[in-house]
Design a protein around this motif. Structure first.
Motif, PDB file in Angstrom:
ATOM      1  N   ARG A   1       8.166  -9.599  15.864  1.00  0.00           N
ATOM      2  CA  ARG A   1       8.644  -8.488  15.019  1.00  0.00           C
ATOM      3  C   ARG A   1       7.759  -7.279  15.320  1.00  0.00           C
ATOM      4  O   ARG A   1       6.883  -6.945  14.554  1.00  0.00           O
ATOM      5  CB  ARG A   1       8.563  -8.864  13.543  1.00  0.00           C
ATOM      6  CG  ARG A   1       9.368  -7.963  12.619  1.00  0.00           C
ATOM      7  CD  ARG A   1       8.522  -7.247  11.573  1.00  0.00           C
ATOM      8  NE  ARG A   1       7.478  -6.411  12.131  1.00  0.00           N
ATOM      9  CZ  ARG A   1       6.549  -5.782  11.388  1.00  0.00           C
ATOM     10  NH1 ARG A   1       6.529  -5.935  10.086  1.00  0.00           N
ATOM     11  NH2 ARG A   1       5.619  -5.012  11.957  1.00  0.00           N
TER      12      ARG A   1
ATOM     13  N   SER B   1       4.649  -5.962   4.226  1.00  0.00           N
ATOM     14  CA  SER B   1       5.468  -6.860   5.052  1.00  0.00           C
ATOM     15  C   SER B   1       4.921  -8.264   4.908  1.00  0.00           C
ATOM     16  O   SER B   1       3.718  -8.461   4.674  1.00  0.00           O
ATOM     17  CB  SER B   1       5.482  -6.414   6.518  1.00  0.00           C
ATOM     18  OG  SER B   1       4.190  -6.489   7.065  1.00  0.00           O
TER      19      SER B   1
ATOM     20  N   HIS C   1       0.843  -1.203   0.000  1.00  0.00           N
ATOM     21  CA  HIS C   1       0.000   0.000   0.000  1.00  0.00           C
ATOM     22  C   HIS C   1       0.874   1.246   0.000  1.00  0.00           C
ATOM     23  O   HIS C   1       2.097   1.167   0.155  1.00  0.00           O
ATOM     24  CB  HIS C   1      -0.925  -0.011   1.227  1.00  0.00           C
ATOM     25  CG  HIS C   1      -0.191   0.067   2.527  1.00  0.00           C
ATOM     26  ND1 HIS C   1       0.428  -1.015   3.112  1.00  0.00           N
ATOM     27  CD2 HIS C   1       0.077   1.117   3.351  1.00  0.00           C
ATOM     28  CE1 HIS C   1       1.022  -0.656   4.239  1.00  0.00           C
ATOM     29  NE2 HIS C   1       0.832   0.646   4.412  1.00  0.00           N
TER      30      HIS C   1
ATOM     31  N   TRP D   1       9.499   4.261  11.031  1.00  0.00           N
ATOM     32  CA  TRP D   1       9.123   2.912  11.506  1.00  0.00           C
ATOM     33  C   TRP D   1      10.246   2.439  12.417  1.00  0.00           C
ATOM     34  O   TRP D   1      11.337   2.088  11.947  1.00  0.00           O
ATOM     35  CB  TRP D   1       8.956   2.019  10.288  1.00  0.00           C
ATOM     36  CG  TRP D   1       8.358   0.675  10.455  1.00  0.00           C
ATOM     37  CD1 TRP D   1       7.039   0.320  10.299  1.00  0.00           C
ATOM     38  CD2 TRP D   1       9.060  -0.567  10.718  1.00  0.00           C
ATOM     39  NE1 TRP D   1       6.897  -1.032  10.468  1.00  0.00           N
ATOM     40  CE2 TRP D   1       8.113  -1.602  10.728  1.00  0.00           C
ATOM     41  CE3 TRP D   1      10.395  -0.881  10.948  1.00  0.00           C
ATOM     42  CZ2 TRP D   1       8.455  -2.931  10.957  1.00  0.00           C
ATOM     43  CZ3 TRP D   1      10.745  -2.200  11.188  1.00  0.00           C
ATOM     44  CH2 TRP D   1       9.769  -3.214  11.188  1.00  0.00           C
TER      45      TRP D   1
ATOM     46  N   HIS E   1       4.893  -0.126   0.037  1.00  0.00           N
ATOM     47  CA  HIS E   1       5.549  -0.974   1.033  1.00  0.00           C
ATOM     48  C   HIS E   1       4.587  -2.036   1.526  1.00  0.00           C
ATOM     49  O   HIS E   1       3.364  -1.898   1.420  1.00  0.00           O
ATOM     50  CB  HIS E   1       6.121  -0.151   2.189  1.00  0.00           C
ATOM     51  CG  HIS E   1       5.104   0.649   2.939  1.00  0.00           C
ATOM     52  ND1 HIS E   1       4.499   1.765   2.416  1.00  0.00           N
ATOM     53  CD2 HIS E   1       4.587   0.501   4.188  1.00  0.00           C
ATOM     54  CE1 HIS E   1       3.645   2.260   3.289  1.00  0.00           C
ATOM     55  NE2 HIS E   1       3.667   1.508   4.377  1.00  0.00           N
TER      56      HIS E   1
HETATM   57  O1  AKG Z   1       4.785  -3.022  10.097  1.00  0.00           O
HETATM   58  C1  AKG Z   1       4.122  -3.413   9.126  1.00  0.00           C
HETATM   59  O2  AKG Z   1       4.026  -4.587   8.861  1.00  0.00           O
HETATM   60  C2  AKG Z   1       3.420  -2.422   8.244  1.00  0.00           C
HETATM   61  C3  AKG Z   1       3.943  -1.039   8.440  1.00  0.00           C
HETATM   62  C4  AKG Z   1       3.290   0.011   7.618  1.00  0.00           C
HETATM   63  O3  AKG Z   1       2.483  -0.244   6.768  1.00  0.00           O
HETATM   64  C5  AKG Z   1       3.668   1.397   7.878  1.00  0.00           C
HETATM   65  O4  AKG Z   1       4.462   1.652   8.807  1.00  0.00           O
HETATM   66  O5  AKG Z   1       3.187   2.305   7.156  1.00  0.00           O
END
Ligand code: AKG
Length: 247
Positions: A217, A208, A120, A138, A206
């Motif tokens: 995690r 995950s 997304h 993050w 991005h």
């Molecule tokens: O931590 C994740 O798996 C997704 C993180 C995410 O989409 C974001 O930080 O914008």
């Protein structure tokens, strides 16, 4: 902690940058303990209608949270993290001075099944008035690896448009890029050790993967805006009264 000019150029080019070692082990351990306590209480109080949103559907053996919203508002330790001078200096190097946290999230990604987050663009969710004015910091609270579901990025997608997203009927929160757009875009992994911070532009694709390992995690995503940016046409509701002015 200062970025080199090459770091900033790289961020502008590919739309993300990982900065290792921003926070020490004591700091990440304290936050993990705090969010675990918060999560336990949150789960105990969670109304059944909201379980699908917050509980990780990939872990079958027990109920475990997928995420929590706005830790910068609810938890003083996360507020302090968001105000940390080293972190704020990095954020300002990317989006300019005078920043606020508009929204934040804890992602738990539990061991043995923690579910994937589909690809997304944050700027589809947030709908900012200025696509350049948003950045996500993050913060890795555990080592994030290929096995436990680190982030993957689409290099250079920050320089492209924000695409319409779609969500499965039973998961309205899981807005994601359409498969035909993703098919054209390679995604590369960005593992990061605990205490490092992965920054991404609001337009950067991005995602995950699932957590197939026996290790957590956990991460704290702080979504910053600069002083001229606000969520003008968000895809989901965000409470502007929780916006936290930092600098
Ligand atoms: O931590 C994740 O798996 C997704 C993180 C995410 O989409 C974001 O930080 O914008």
């Amino acid at each position: 902690m200062k970025l080199s000019e090459a770091d900033v150029v790289r961020y502008r080019h590919v739309g993300h940058l990982t900065v290792p070692g921003v926070f020490g082990a004591d700091r990440t351990a304290a936050i993990v303990a705090d969010i675990e306590a918060w999560g336990e209480q949150f789960l105990a109080d969670l109304p059944p209608a909201q379980r699908a949103w917050y509980v990780d559907g990939g872990v079958k053996a027990r109920s475990v949270l997928r995420k929590l919203d706005n830790p910068h508002h609810h938890r003083p330790l996360v507020r302090e993290l968001a105000r940390d001078p080293a972190l704020v200096q990095l954020v300002e190097a990317f989006i300019g001075p005078g920043v606020s946290v508009y929204f934040s999230q804890i992602f738990f990604k539990p061991p043995e099944g923690g579910g994937p987050k589909p690809a997304h663009q944050d700027n589809f969710y947030f709908g900012p008035n200025d696509i350049e004015g948003v950045i996500t910091a993050w913060v890795a609270l555990d080592d994030a690896t290929l096995e436990n579901g680190c982030l993957y990025f689409g290099d250079g997608t920050n320089q492209g448009p924000v695409y319409p997203h779609e969500a499965p009927a039973d998961e309205p929160y899981n807005l994601q890029l359409p498969a035909e757009i993703l098919a054209r875009q390679p995604m590369s992994p960005a593992p990061v050790l605990r205490g490092g911070v992965s920054f991404h532009h609001g337009n950067t694709f991005h995602q995950s993967g699932p957590n197939t390992s026996t290790r957590w995690r956990r991460a704290c995503a702080l979504h910053y805006v600069n002083r001229d940016t606000f969520f003008e046409h968000p895809a989901l509701p965000y409470d502007e009264s929780l916006k936290l002015r930092i600098s």
